[in-house]
Design a protein around this motif. Structure first.
Motif, PDB file in Angstrom:
ATOM      1  N   LEU A   1       0.816  -0.667  -0.288  1.00 56.70           N
ATOM      2  CA  LEU A   1       0.130  -0.042   0.516  1.00 56.70           C
ATOM      3  C   LEU A   1       1.242   1.257   0.076  1.00 56.70           C
TER       4      LEU A   1
ATOM      5  N   THR B   1      -5.039   4.720  -2.475  1.00 57.23           N
ATOM      6  CA  THR B   1      -4.495   3.991  -1.498  1.00 57.23           C
ATOM      7  C   THR B   1      -4.961   4.350  -0.190  1.00 57.23           C
TER       8      THR B   1
ATOM      9  N   ALA C   1      -7.189   2.750   0.584  1.00 55.32           N
ATOM     10  CA  ALA C   1      -7.485   0.871   0.703  1.00 55.32           C
ATOM     11  C   ALA C   1      -6.764   0.492   2.159  1.00 55.32           C
TER      12      ALA C   1
ATOM     13  N   ARG D   1      -9.607   0.966   4.595  1.00 53.69           N
ATOM     14  CA  ARG D   1     -10.999  -0.084   4.590  1.00 53.69           C
ATOM     15  C   ARG D   1      -9.749  -1.659   5.618  1.00 53.69           C
TER      16      ARG D   1
END
Length: 194
Positions: free
Chosen positions: A13, A42, A45, A48
């Protein structure tokens, strides 16, 4: 993602964010827009995936750079502030100094010299405390730049002079001498400028 997500998800990431940010071609709106979108992805992400705070902070750092290049200074500043807070909470002072220096760059571009000074001053303080000479020098150069932007040329010169004992490599040292001469000349001090 460019790295194997299974074994190094956190690194993948952060690397994806950094690679997107550095892919910007100066003056190319399309590459800048692509980088901002990739960096936002990113960050999303990382949120999340419930990444650890330092990982989220690293993706926010990449978003800071991309947004700054895109001229989206409000988003760049918010990303830098959030990244700084995450690193403070995690106790990672080396990253605090680096992100703080970038927050100073954002504030300079936004014209908020007081905020820029606070960020650069804190970055220099933390970097000196952790022995991160490169950031200590960069943050002190930022302070000199801010002083010059404020019209405080003697202060800019004096800040630059403090670096002469710190810097070991010739190329950086030549740049500091150039800065000292420039600030002295602008301040009318020809003796120091020489």
């Amino acid at each position: 993602a460019l790295l194997d997500q299974s074994s190094h998800a956190w690194l993948a990431l952060a690397a994806d964010g950094y690679l997107a940010a550095v892919s910007i071609v100066a003056g190319d709106a399309a590459s800048t827009a692509h980088a901002v979108a990739a960096c936002r992805a990113t960050v999303d992400a990382a949120r999340r995936g419930e990444s650890r705070p330092p990982v989220l902070a690293m993706t926010l750092q990449a978003l800071t750079w991309a947004c700054m290049e895109a001229g989206e200074l409000s988003e760049a500043g918010a990303a830098a502030e959030e990244a700084l807070e995450l690193m403070r909470c995690a106790g990672l002072s080396v990253w605090q100094s680096r992100i703080g220096a970038n927050a100073a760059h954002v504030a300079i571009r936004a014209g908020d010299l007081d905020a820029a000074w606070r960020h650069a001053e804190r970055a220099a303080e933390v970097a000196n405390g952790t022995g991160d000479t490169w950031i200590a020098v960069a943050a002190t150069q930022l302070l000199a730049q801010i002083a010059a932007l404020r019209g405080e040329l003697r202060s800019a010169r004096d800040l630059s002079l403090t670096l002469l004992d710190t810097i070991a490599d010739v190329e950086t040292l030549a740049g500091v001498h150039r800065d000292v001469a420039k600030y002295a000349l602008l301040d009318g001090d020809l003796q120091i400028a020489k």
